[in-house]
Scaffold this active site. Sequence first.
Site, PDB file in Angstrom:
ATOM      1  N   LYS B  81       0.979  -1.014   0.081  1.00  0.00           N
ATOM      2  CA  LYS B  81      -0.280  -0.002   0.286  1.00  0.00           C
ATOM      3  C   LYS B  81       1.260   1.245   0.062  1.00  0.00           C
ATOM      4  CE  LYS B  81      -3.364  -1.987   2.411  1.00  0.00           C
ATOM      5  NZ  LYS B  81      -5.115  -2.191   2.025  1.00  0.00           N
ATOM      6  N   GLY B 153     -10.996  -3.021   8.730  1.00  0.00           N
ATOM      7  CA  GLY B 153     -10.396  -3.130  10.148  1.00  0.00           C
ATOM      8  C   GLY B 153     -11.951  -3.201  11.438  1.00  0.00           C
TER       9      GLY B 153
END
Lengths: 171, 294
Positions: B81, B153
């Site tokens: 990322k 998440g």
Amino acid sequence: MSALEKIGANRLIVKTAADLDKIDALIIPGGESTTVSRLLNIFGMTEPIRKRIKDGMPVWGTCAGMILLAKNVLGGEPCLGVMDVTVRRNAYGRQTESFKSSAVIPEISEAPVPLVFIRAPWVESVGGNVKILCEINGHIAAVRENNMLATAFHPELTSSTAALEYFLRRI
Amino acid sequence: MYKTEQWELNKNLAQMLKGGVIMDVTNPEQAKIAEEAGAVAVMALERVPSDIRKQGGVARMSDPKMIKEIQAAVSIPVMAKARIGHIAEAQILEALKIDYIDESEVLTPADDMYHLDKTQFKVPFVCGARNIGEALRRIGEGASMIRTKGEAGTGNVVEAVRHMRAMQSEIKRLTTMGHEELMTYAKDNGAPFELVEYVAENGKLPVVNFAAGGIATPADAALMMQLGSEGVFVGSGIFKSSNPKVMARAIVKATAYYNQPEILAEVSEGLGEAMKGIEISEIAPENLMAQRGW
């Protein structure tokens, strides 16, 4: 699948061992060879596919499919291990080394065929019964051994159906 | 431009991932577990999204050393990322010969105006999107793969479902529109006209579309596939569960056989505890990752 539809062939996505009984020929397309071979093992399909190929079912592996067919794999493990070739995985390197090309492959078609190489393998060496159909930049990119065809490139990613028609002619 | 040969090759690499699972991993051991379980690729990052959420602070690109160790450990593609708009982080990842860069809202954005000009890179990009306009903007900038943003998440699939449904229903709507309606649609949705035209003609995005953000169980993965995803990203869901090896393999199976309930029932059995989830309404609006980027 859509290419098969375009040229009017009956088609089926093989997902289970039972599906194998419904087909006359098998195309093993591109993908991640490590992943595909693990899934074949997990779902008990490696042995049934191997048996069908040994019994003469025409099979064509492109890219990852070529790796699955090979008896010897450099940089990986053999999966079906039916074709007498030694293949090098990711032979050209990582994705930044992927490329497009074209070539006349006399056995497939008189016109040039577009070739797409994506993290592609190449064939390092072949056994006595294997016919080399095409070399690109000094590396073997297509081979045939009896009922088995293997290409390092992906005809399924181009609009050309030449290689597919060649495969179907041989069924 | 998104029509270059490199874009074609990159878009095609993503085709090879179809039907597969991409797993977040933070070290070589996890990467090997993921590969062993049948992942099509791994996402190398220092903290999984649920830890980023918990610990707060600025989340940045991972240490190249850790990325290299993961590249050395597995033979499947490795993704990493970069922060939204962080040109230098993306250049560093490209120099590491990473297979894919995720320009990700999970990291703290570096640019609040502009996403990366992804045509300046040879390496393929995957980007998050909540709706068709956002997806087509990213493709217009050169992304060769799209994923839903979901809400990373959280272990809560509702946002990924919302984003995937929004995209699918707009795609369907576009296929029913007359050509004269498309320019207005492009204007209203802030999407490049040619890409709107493409979707209207083909009934799908020009690149593969995965689900991400909140997928925690095999059933979640199968749900997303049934809603039209072409594969799934699983972040915290695997290595935050009580038995990652078993969970990883179960999610891979569920993604491949998403429309076979008998197999789904079998793989869902005895998985131990899934990650603890968060209800979206308990997250302060400014902490929603999906709001990052535009």
